[in-house]
Structures are given as C-alpha cells and as structure tokens.
Design a protein around this motif. Structure first.
Motif, PDB file in Angstrom:
ATOM      1  N   GLU A 160       0.810  -1.219   0.000  1.00 61.81           N
ATOM      2  CA  GLU A 160       0.000   0.000   0.000  1.00 61.81           C
ATOM      3  C   GLU A 160       0.847   1.273   0.000  1.00 61.81           C
ATOM      4  O   GLU A 160       0.340   2.356   0.302  1.00 61.81           O
ATOM      5  N   TRP A 161       2.120   1.162  -0.335  1.00 64.17           N
ATOM      6  CA  TRP A 161       2.986   2.348  -0.369  1.00 64.17           C
ATOM      7  C   TRP A 161       2.371   3.457  -1.217  1.00 64.17           C
ATOM      8  O   TRP A 161       1.863   3.215  -2.320  1.00 64.17           O
ATOM      9  N   THR A 162       2.463   4.677  -0.711  1.00 68.87           N
ATOM     10  CA  THR A 162       2.190   5.887  -1.484  1.00 68.87           C
ATOM     11  C   THR A 162       3.529   6.595  -1.662  1.00 68.87           C
ATOM     12  O   THR A 162       4.505   6.261  -0.975  1.00 68.87           O
ATOM     13  N   PRO A 163       3.621   7.584  -2.544  1.00 69.35           N
ATOM     14  CA  PRO A 163       4.886   8.318  -2.671  1.00 69.35           C
ATOM     15  C   PRO A 163       5.358   8.907  -1.343  1.00 69.35           C
ATOM     16  O   PRO A 163       6.550   8.851  -1.014  1.00 69.35           O
ATOM     17  N   GLY A 164       4.421   9.449  -0.559  1.00 63.50           N
ATOM     18  CA  GLY A 164       4.800  10.032   0.722  1.00 63.50           C
ATOM     19  C   GLY A 164       5.301   9.002   1.713  1.00 63.50           C
ATOM     20  O   GLY A 164       6.266   9.241   2.452  1.00 63.50           O
ATOM     21  N   ASN A 217       3.133   1.234 -10.096  1.00 63.60           N
ATOM     22  CA  ASN A 217       2.668   2.471  -9.465  1.00 63.60           C
ATOM     23  C   ASN A 217       3.391   3.650 -10.123  1.00 63.60           C
ATOM     24  O   ASN A 217       4.553   3.929  -9.826  1.00 63.60           O
ATOM     25  N   LYS A 218       2.704   4.327 -11.011  1.00 63.93           N
ATOM     26  CA  LYS A 218       3.341   5.373 -11.807  1.00 63.93           C
ATOM     27  C   LYS A 218       3.931   6.479 -10.947  1.00 63.93           C
ATOM     28  O   LYS A 218       5.038   6.964 -11.210  1.00 63.93           O
ATOM     29  N   ARG A 219       3.235   6.883  -9.901  1.00 69.03           N
ATOM     30  CA  ARG A 219       3.705   8.009  -9.088  1.00 69.03           C
ATOM     31  C   ARG A 219       5.007   7.668  -8.363  1.00 69.03           C
ATOM     32  O   ARG A 219       5.939   8.479  -8.324  1.00 69.03           O
ATOM     33  N   ILE A 220       5.086   6.468  -7.794  1.00 69.31           N
ATOM     34  CA  ILE A 220       6.317   6.085  -7.095  1.00 69.31           C
ATOM     35  C   ILE A 220       7.457   5.882  -8.085  1.00 69.31           C
ATOM     36  O   ILE A 220       8.588   6.334  -7.858  1.00 69.31           O
ATOM     37  N   MET A 221       7.176   5.215  -9.197  1.00 65.49           N
ATOM     38  CA  MET A 221       8.230   4.966 -10.175  1.00 65.49           C
ATOM     39  C   MET A 221       8.731   6.263 -10.797  1.00 65.49           C
ATOM     40  O   MET A 221       9.920   6.397 -11.106  1.00 65.49           O
ATOM     41  N   ILE A 234      11.171   7.730  -8.351  1.00 66.26           N
ATOM     42  CA  ILE A 234      12.464   7.046  -8.463  1.00 66.26           C
ATOM     43  C   ILE A 234      13.220   7.541  -9.689  1.00 66.26           C
ATOM     44  O   ILE A 234      14.431   7.791  -9.643  1.00 66.26           O
ATOM     45  N   ARG A 235      12.503   7.704 -10.794  1.00 65.37           N
ATOM     46  CA  ARG A 235      13.146   8.214 -12.008  1.00 65.37           C
ATOM     47  C   ARG A 235      13.695   9.620 -11.776  1.00 65.37           C
ATOM     48  O   ARG A 235      14.803   9.948 -12.223  1.00 65.37           O
ATOM     49  N   ASP A 236      12.939  10.457 -11.072  1.00 63.78           N
ATOM     50  CA  ASP A 236      13.408  11.818 -10.796  1.00 63.78           C
ATOM     51  C   ASP A 236      14.693  11.804  -9.975  1.00 63.78           C
ATOM     52  O   ASP A 236      15.647  12.529 -10.275  1.00 63.78           O
TER      53      ASP A 236
END
Length: 256
Positions: free
Chosen positions: A63-67, A123-127, A130-132
C-alpha cells in the motif's frame, strides 16, 4: 551450520552487473532490476551488499504511497520526515547526495535497494519519483522482485528506458551446492550426497540450507572427516527436506 555468506553464481552475477552499471555510458541509466523466484538468495545477497557498502535497503509495501515511500527512505537515514511531499523529496535528495559523495570518496557505489518491488513497479507516481531521483542525482536504484517488474515497466517506457542492467537469479548449479557444503555445513559431505541434494532441492538456497540442517543433525553422531566425508548411503532412510510445492517430507531412499 556456520553463519557465513556463500558467494553463489547468482551473487557473482549481481556483482558483475553492478560493475557494468558503474561503467555505463548514459548517465541517466541508473536503474537495475534483480528478479527470480523466492528462495534463491536475492534478499540475503542484496541486504548483505547494502550493509557492507553503507547503502539503503528498503522493503516495499503493498500500500505504499509516494509520501510513505519517502518517509521510509528518510527513516533509514535517521531523518525526521517533513509533512509535505515536496519537502520530503528535497530531504531525501540531500541525504542521498551526501551519502553518495561520501562513498564516491571511498571509491564505492552508493545505491538504494528496494526489495519486494513488484508491489510498486506498476505504481506510476512512485516509479516517477524514483526516475526523478535517478535523473537529477545520478542515484543508482536496484529494484528486486519475483518476475513481474519487467512486465509492469512496459507500461512505463520512460522508466524502463533507464534500466541499465537486468539480473535474474536462477536455480543454483551443482557448484553452488558444493560451496554451501564446503563453507557452512559443519559435517564433511561427499560428492554423491552433494549431487543428490542438488537434484532434490533444484538449487534453491532455502532448501539447501534445510538439507544441511538435517545432515548435521544426523552426521554429528558419526565420525566424519574431510578424508572420510558423509556419503549418500549414510543418510539412507533419513529426512532430507520438505517438498517446496506439497510440503511433504522427502527422505533419502533406503537403497542408494
């Protein structure tokens, strides 16, 4: 059983891939994917490498979110996470760049290892986060999973294009079983018993260690030496491992 890390062929392949990544041409290609079935030593290998090289090891949550991801990352640096995502991102970047600079001075690679990365690979937001980090700070990320990462990343070509190395952990070879017997088993083991263990365990580290525990249980009552090691016949009728799929015990045949 000795508490010693065994350098398997899989561990060697990971080390070789990391060396190749360090020599990459495109600086933005800072991602590595390590995958393979459970029980092949991925977590043991990657966690040990992280500890030895003062890198960061994280276990992804379903359930990880970016935050939440950044909060876990900052906790590994022993930094109190800020409230906003933007501030956490800045804190994380500063911490990673500082550690990266310190390790570069020692001529070592710093990276972020994320185990169980199947949970986040779609998960597009987390990935994208990571890319950033990878693009902006030249930070190496190692994504560890069980075979879904590569397929999931086909939906995120802007991330997939940053992957410089793929490493697949395969079922161990006979030479790996022999290394386990030689380096961590406290009872000398003969070639025929090693070969049988390889056949029954299919080269899975977890089952190899289970076999070693049962061999030691039986073998410590004998008088085995490197010159007179325990043979397959000495284990006849005794429990070796439990079957990975059925959970049923596997015994060494009485007639071998």
């Amino acid at each position: 059983m000795k508490n010693v890390f065994v350098n398997t062929e899989n561990a060697n392949r990971f080390a070789e891939a990391l060396t190749a990544l360090e020599r990459r041409g495109a600086q933005e290609a800072c991602l590595m994917v390590v995958d393979g079935k459970p029980g092949l030593g991925k977590t043991t290998t990657l966690y040990r490498w992280a500890v030895q090289n003062e890198s960061i090891y994280l276990r992804a949550k379903k359930e990880w979110t970016p935050g939440w991801f950044l909060a876990d990352l900052l906790n590994e640096f022993r930094i109190q996470p800020a409230h906003s995502y933007a501030s956490r991102f800045e804190q994380s970047m500063e911490a990673m760049l500082a550690r990266q600079s310190m390790m570069a001075a020692r001529r070592k690679t710093f990276c972020i290892i994320i185990d169980e990365a199947d949970h986040i690979s779609s998960n597009k937001r987390i990935m994208e986060s990571i890319r950033d980090f990878s693009d902006m700070g030249d930070i190496v990320f190692v994504l560890v999973g069980m075979g879904k990462i590569r397929d999931n990343l086909t939906m995120l070509p802007q991330v997939a294009s940053r992957i410089a190395q793929y490493v697949r952990f395969e079922q161990g070879e006979l030479i790996d079983v022999q290394r386990f017997m030689r380096e961590i088993c406290e009872v000398p083991v003969g070639e025929d018993l090693s070969a049988f263990i390889h056949q029954i365990t299919h080269g899975y580290n977890r089952e190899i260690k289970e076999a070693i525990a049962n061999i030691e249980r039986a073998g410590k009552r004998g008088d085995y030496t490197p010159e007179k090691p325990m043979q397959l016949a000495d284990m006849a009728g005794k429990l070796l491992v439990n079957d990975r799929k059925s959970g049923q015990p596997i015994y060494v045949p009485e007639i071998v």
